[in-house]
Design an enzyme around this catalytic site. Structure first.
Site: not given
Length: 280
Positions: A133, A147, A151
């Site tokens: 992550s 983005y 994660k």
């Protein structure tokens, strides 16, 4: 001797983890879209390394890669879901095509590989899964919203898998690196949206202008970071989440403080929404 299966192993964390695992005597299945780069970098380790072509967005290719791994080494002990890419730009600036593309790699690609490999670990009743992550997996920021959202998804998937697989002898850890001096901020890994909306000049725009100057000056040492992955893979009782880097720890502390402050300020509102017959 353990057998590792590492995605995105052509450079960065993936390549360094592969190198260190091989140096201590383990077997490594190192995957990448262009496996010839891996074969060149790790060729001196002989038949203990298997370089395999894998685009994680291709589920059939993921199954083939896992089959090749088992055929060569007989088992897989550690999966490192490392393949990923970044996207820089405000949420509104991000195109549908670009958003879907990054999800295809960071989320759906991780799931493709995990689904292909889990039957092997379940049959063994053993295994370790390290899902990569980021500090952006628990704390989002301007310019990295899309983005970070991928994660966040990896964090949720990993936490559920930790519960689902523990009784089967498989341990899952989500690894949250801060900024490390890898190639992640290069344009091969980090895309920048071409659409620029001036209203975001003082938020996402500042980040867009700052990030290029951070490249290769990040505080994290990828060699030490890779060693931490090996430590987590070997741990008898690994954590659900593991932070890497002092910058990640600082961000985590700030996030915990922010959550505690906000939840206390709005606690009465939260409690007010229960049915009257619920005892608090």
């Amino acid at each position: 001797m353990s057998t590792w299966f590492i995605t995105g192993a052509s450079r960065g964390f993936g390549l360094e983890i592969a190198r260190q695992a091989l140096e201590r005597g383990d077997n490594v299945v190192a995957t990448a879209r262009r496996p010839e780069t891996i074969a060149h970098a790790l060729s001196h380790h002989g038949d203990r390394v298997l370089a395999v072509a894998l685009d994680v967005t291709d589920e059939d290719q993921a199954r083939t890669a896992v089959s090749s791994a088992v055929e060569t080494f007989g088992r897989i002990d550690v999966l490192v879901n490392n393949a990923g890419r970044g996207l820089l730009g405000a949420v509104e600036e991000s195109t549908d095509a670009e958003v879907r593309s990054i999800y295809d790699t960071n989320v759906f690609g991780l799931l493709n590989v995990t689904r292909a490999l889990l039957p092997v670990m379940r049959s063994q009743r053993s295994g370790r899964i390290l899902n990569v992550s980021s500090l952006g997996g628990f704390s989002s920021s301007s310019g990295f919203g899309i983005y970070c959202s991928t994660k966040f998804a990896v964090e949720g998937i990993s936490e559920a898998m930790h519960e689902e697989l523990a009784d089967l002898g498989i341990r899952v850890t989500v690894v949250e690196p801060g900024y490390f001096r890898t190639d992640f901020l290069d344009d091969r890994s980090l895309s920048t949206e071409t659409t620029v909306i001036e209203d975001y000049a003082h938020t996402a725009g500042v980040v867009r202008g700052t990030v290029p100057g951070l490249n290769h000056t990040q505080p994290g040492d990828p060699v030490k970071g890779a060693t931490a992955f090996l430590t987590l893979a070997d741990a008898e009782n690994p954590p659900v989440r593991a932070q890497l880097g002092s910058d990640c720890l600082k961000e985590l502390d700030a996030k915990i403080t922010q959550l505690r402050t906000e939840s206390e300020a709005w606690r009465d509102l939260a409690a007010s929404t229960d049915h009257d017959d619920v005892l608090v």
